[in-house]
Write an enzyme that holds these catalytic residues in place. Structure first.
Site, PDB file in Angstrom:
ATOM      1  N   TYR A  36       0.864  -1.130   0.295  1.00  0.00           N
ATOM      2  CA  TYR A  36      -0.111  -0.180   0.029  1.00  0.00           C
ATOM      3  C   TYR A  36       0.665   1.024   0.108  1.00  0.00           C
ATOM      4  CZ  TYR A  36      -3.883   3.063   0.755  1.00  0.00           C
ATOM      5  OH  TYR A  36      -4.657   4.717   1.214  1.00  0.00           O
ATOM      6  N   GLU A 119     -27.954  -2.044  17.723  1.00  0.00           N
ATOM      7  CA  GLU A 119     -26.651  -1.916  16.727  1.00  0.00           C
ATOM      8  C   GLU A 119     -25.789  -0.939  18.324  1.00  0.00           C
ATOM      9  OE1 GLU A 119     -27.271   1.552  14.642  1.00  0.00           O
ATOM     10  OE2 GLU A 119     -28.858   0.413  13.628  1.00  0.00           O
ATOM     11  N   LYS A 121     -23.998   1.244  20.743  1.00  0.00           N
ATOM     12  CA  LYS A 121     -24.206   2.105  20.693  1.00  0.00           C
ATOM     13  C   LYS A 121     -22.724   3.257  21.274  1.00  0.00           C
ATOM     14  CE  LYS A 121     -26.461   6.479  22.776  1.00  0.00           C
ATOM     15  NZ  LYS A 121     -25.651   6.951  22.820  1.00  0.00           N
ATOM     16  N   ASP A 123     -19.094   5.370  22.044  1.00  0.00           N
ATOM     17  CA  ASP A 123     -19.167   6.469  22.698  1.00  0.00           C
ATOM     18  C   ASP A 123     -18.570   7.505  22.471  1.00  0.00           C
ATOM     19  OD1 ASP A 123     -19.770   7.933  25.372  1.00  0.00           O
ATOM     20  OD2 ASP A 123     -19.099   6.313  26.782  1.00  0.00           O
ATOM     21  N   GLU A 179     -20.761   8.671  14.470  1.00  0.00           N
ATOM     22  CA  GLU A 179     -20.315   8.773  15.410  1.00  0.00           C
ATOM     23  C   GLU A 179     -18.421   8.497  14.942  1.00  0.00           C
ATOM     24  OE1 GLU A 179     -22.984   9.388  18.079  1.00  0.00           O
ATOM     25  OE2 GLU A 179     -21.864   8.945  19.328  1.00  0.00           O
ATOM     26  N   TYR A 231     -24.156   5.496  10.995  1.00  0.00           N
ATOM     27  CA  TYR A 231     -25.903   4.482  11.167  1.00  0.00           C
ATOM     28  C   TYR A 231     -27.214   4.813  10.665  1.00  0.00           C
ATOM     29  CZ  TYR A 231     -25.798   8.761  14.812  1.00  0.00           C
ATOM     30  OH  TYR A 231     -25.355   9.698  15.828  1.00  0.00           O
ATOM     31  N   LYS A 324     -29.597   1.690  27.266  1.00  0.00           N
ATOM     32  CA  LYS A 324     -28.088   2.500  28.373  1.00  0.00           C
ATOM     33  C   LYS A 324     -27.527   0.837  28.876  1.00  0.00           C
ATOM     34  CE  LYS A 324     -26.682   6.058  27.571  1.00  0.00           C
ATOM     35  NZ  LYS A 324     -26.917   6.900  27.412  1.00  0.00           N
ATOM     36  N   CYS A 418       2.609  -2.672  59.808  1.00  0.00           N
ATOM     37  CA  CYS A 418       1.338  -3.149  59.079  1.00  0.00           C
ATOM     38  C   CYS A 418      -0.130  -3.581  59.669  1.00  0.00           C
ATOM     39  CB  CYS A 418       1.641  -4.778  59.215  1.00  0.00           C
ATOM     40  SG  CYS A 418       0.721  -5.783  58.110  1.00  0.00           S
ATOM     41  N   CYS A 421      -0.500  -7.332  62.251  1.00  0.00           N
ATOM     42  CA  CYS A 421       0.637  -7.736  62.370  1.00  0.00           C
ATOM     43  C   CYS A 421       1.839  -6.582  62.983  1.00  0.00           C
ATOM     44  CB  CYS A 421       1.477  -9.271  61.361  1.00  0.00           C
ATOM     45  SG  CYS A 421       2.392  -8.311  60.483  1.00  0.00           S
ATOM     46  N   CYS A 436       4.739  -5.463  54.294  1.00  0.00           N
ATOM     47  CA  CYS A 436       4.555  -6.027  55.160  1.00  0.00           C
ATOM     48  C   CYS A 436       5.941  -6.580  55.084  1.00  0.00           C
ATOM     49  CB  CYS A 436       3.430  -6.269  55.831  1.00  0.00           C
ATOM     50  SG  CYS A 436       3.195  -7.732  57.226  1.00  0.00           S
ATOM     51  N   CYS A 442       2.340 -12.824  60.360  1.00  0.00           N
ATOM     52  CA  CYS A 442       1.272 -12.063  59.657  1.00  0.00           C
ATOM     53  C   CYS A 442      -0.162 -12.699  59.488  1.00  0.00           C
ATOM     54  CB  CYS A 442       1.993 -11.077  58.600  1.00  0.00           C
ATOM     55  SG  CYS A 442       0.287 -10.102  58.434  1.00  0.00           S
TER      56      CYS A 442
END
Ligand code: 5U1
Length: 681
Positions: A36, A119, A121, A123, A179, A231, A324, A418, A421, A436, A442
């Site tokens: 390419y 489909e 959605k 963000d 989108e 869309y 949602k 700690c 302990c 620790c 412990c």
């Protein structure tokens, strides 16, 4: 000028458009990237020699203009709509019922028969792109739905947006809406670069997409990994018969794809509410695997004639709805910061939060990871914070809500002792984690070590849950993993909320766990940085517990995937007298570790999987992923979690998702369970 040059240039452009389409829209490149690039360079050279032949729709003209001083306004000829939302099944049923009522259609047996498309959605940011006679004329943001900003120069830099449509049967005027988004991988890479350069990182892919698209200098947008999914359409004029577009939404999207426009491959036709919900559940389950962020599903009545009959209310169509997903980020307040001690003594700061519903559950604790992260995010007790819970990942505090701190708050400090302990806390230079130093003295480390020992991938002791382990340690009924095998049904039954039957079941489960495979036993010991794969490699190499116990640093370095740090952890572990004591106690309690049979070395050499890197994805027909992994490891394979050019095989089951796409893109050999079994012989 010879007309052959003009022809050559046009042919190159067509080839480049076709290959960009294969790559960006169909996700199916049919030439290597280098080829390419070669065609592209050839076109650049010819256009440089013949500047009069440069046209604005040439693939070389994506970053054409110089920076703007401000965006112009563009009036949308047809308003850009928004969507009403639903958050549950009941409201989706009501939406579907309203459609039946308006269209005078009866539900059959109380069920919907309406054909919808479903489909994801995305963000990102809504955009409208206008083509005239197949050429990209302008692109505008949604703005207030009526007037948007002219972001043409920036949209032209998106490789997936065609500057000229493919074929010749597109409408004369075609506005497409969709989108613009930033894929998760691109977002991570962008933030990594920003971090390395000491620049501000983007908060999430949506903000990164918005920030990238609203750059006045298109050369900056060109460096940002933005994508587009179309869309719907806006104004459509001319073209064959009517406007030349199909009479269902789904088919129109296929037509757009045919014109060279990118359309999300997850879009499906569904019928009725039940199948809408099945689609929703399926995508919700796969949400984290998808290469882009989504915040829900959009259902649209598929038949355009029905859409037209339904019309709009205010700015939203009656024929579409967004369902949602539970939000993955919410705002809460840090009430307190506690410190948790893990199996290896690692001390993790944990934020105690005002309870908040996020990612589908109520969250009141979130990890703060370590002190470096607290300092980097500048989190303090009393701060308003963004809490994120994505999928099954432990909730985390992402950041402080900017500007929310109204008074000075003290910085959070690491403890010097700690919390469990009282032993000293040490932080080795160069490590982010504080630890620790109490070791098995412990109680917290002991409890975590016992939980790990009992876990499914280790000794797999049924019925020994985390809470029970904590109780047993707290009441001093057990001090180490070997004490588990001294527990009696009577002693267990005396514990609060422990019935006689559960006590007897646990004793039986303990007895059943007494013949572990060597690899599981080694993994169960909880040696630092010795996970399942390393444990399996150790077992295959040394074959007996004694041999591993007495192995030397140098011979450990010979084992696949073991480097100096892990080798040192293993040596240190077996040099601790109390660890040897616990192992001896386990053996005395009747644990019989299954040694690995001596194998002819040529057996592994002949294995099709010897030295190969395998990734497992999806649901296999008969094996669990863990079982398949065990078999592959035993055959000398290395099993990893993510696909790269170094992967030799992808073992794919049902619902394989994005790993399968990536494997195909990288040319990784994909095998199914049957092929794996054949190869294992
Ligand atoms: N997938 C999808 N997202 N989305 C957003 N479809 C879709 N449709 C939209 C919006 C705002 O509006 C329609 C009314 C065209």
């Amino acid at each position: 000028m010879p007309s052959s040059i003009k022809k050559q240039i046009e042919t190159l452009r067509e080839q480049l458009r076709y290959h960009a389409y294969q790559y960006y829209v169909l996700d199916d490149p049919d030439i290597p990237d280098a080829e390419y690039d070669r065609l592209y360079k050839q076109l650049v050279a010819l256009e440089e020699e013949h500047p009069d032949l440069v046209t604005s729709d040439s693939p070389t003209q994506r970053v054409g203009s110089s920076p703007l001083t401000a965006f112009e306004q563009i009036q949308h000829q047809m308003p850009m709509l928004s969507l009403d939302n639903v958050f549950n099944e009941e409201d989706l049923q009501a939406f579907d019922q309203r459609i039946h009522d308006r269209l005078n259609i009866d539900r059959v047996d109380g069920d919907s028969e309406i054909g919808y498309t479903a489909e994801p959605k995305l963000d990102g940011l809504a955009i409208s792109i206008r083509y005239e006679d197949g050429e990209l004329i302008y692109a505008a943001t949604r703005g207030d739905g009526t007037t948007g900003e002219n972001v043409t120069q920036n949209i032209r830099t998106l490789q997936s947006v065609p500057l000229r449509l493919l074929g010749d049967d597109y409408p004369q005027v075609l506005e497409v809406r969709g989108e613009v988004f930033m894929p998760k991988a691109g977002f991570d890479a962008l933030n990594k670069k920003a971090k390395q350069a000491g620049e501000k990182e983007f908060v999430n892919p949506r903000n990164a997409a918005a920030g990238s698209l609203r750059q006045l200098d298109p050369a900056i947008t060109a460096t940002r990994p933005l994508s587009l999914y179309c869309y719907s359409t806006g104004i459509v004029e001319g073209g064959a018969e009517g406007n030349g577009l199909a009479d269902t939404h789904y088919e129109i999207l296929q037509q757009l794809k045919g014109f060279g426009l990118p359309v999300c491959s997850e879009i499906k036709k569904v019928s009725g509410v039940k199948s809408c919900l099945a689609y929703y559940e399926d995508i919700l389950k796969r949400r984290d695997e998808l290469p882009y962020d989504i915040d829900g599903i959009v259902y649209k009545v598929n038949d355009i004639a029905l859409q037209n009959r339904l019309g709009f209310v205010a700015r939203a169509p009656r024929w579409a709805i967004a369902h949602k997903f539970p939000a993955q980020e919410e705002v809460s307040r840090v009430v307190e910061v506690d410190f948790q001690v893990g199996r290896t003594g690692a001390i993790t700061p944990v934020a105690r939060l005002e309870p908040v519903f996020v990612g589908g559950v109520t969250v009141s604790n979130a990890t703060l990871h370590n002190m470096d992260e607290i300092r980097r995010k500048d989190i303090r007790v009393g701060d308003q914070v963004i809490v994120r819970r994505a999928g099954d990942v432990i909730p985390e505090v992402v950041r402080v809500v900017p500007g929310s701190r109204k008074k000075q708050l003290p910085e959070i400090q690491m403890l010097s002792a700690c919390p469990v302990c009282g032993s000293a806390v040490e932080q080795i230079e160069g490590e982010a984690v504080a630890r620790c130093t109490g070791g098995l003295y412990c109680k917290a480390q002991r409890a975590e070590a016992i939980k790990h020992f009992a876990s499914r991938k280790a000794m797999d002791i049924d019925g020994l849950g985390d809470k029970l382990v904590e109780l047993l340690v707290e009441q001093e009924l057990i001090h180490d993993v070997a004490d588990l095998y001294q527990l009696t049904a009577e002693a267990l039954a005396s514990l609060e909320r422990m019935g006689e039957k559960s006590a007897a079941n646990l004793v039986a489960a303990l007895a059943a766990s007494k013949r572990p495979k060597l690899s599981r036993f080694i993994y169960a010991l909880g040696i630092r940085e010795v996970g399942e794969t390393t444990a399996m490699n150790l077992a295959n190499e040394f074959r007996t517990l004694k041999a591993i116990q007495t192995s030397e640093y140098e011979s450990l370095l010979e084992v696949q995937d073991i480097g100096p740090i892990v080798a040192q952890h293993i040596v240190n572990f077996f040099q601790q007298p109390h660890n040897i004591e616990v192992i001896d106690k386990l053996l005395a309690a009747g644990i019989e570790v299954q040694e690995v049979e001596k194998r002819d070395p040529s057996e592994l050499e002949n294995s099709d999987f010897a030295g190969k890197t395998v990734v497992i994805t999806g649901t296999l027909p008969t094996f669990s992923r863990g079982e398949a992994k065990d078999r592959l490891l035993a055959a000398g394979a290395k099993v990893t979690g993510s696909i790269s050019v170094k992967t030799d095989f992808l073992l794919a089951g049902d619902k394989a998702g994005s790993k399968l796409n990536k494997a195909e893109k990288l040319g990784v050999t994909v095998i199914d369970e049957a092929t794996m079994l054949e190869m294992l012989g």
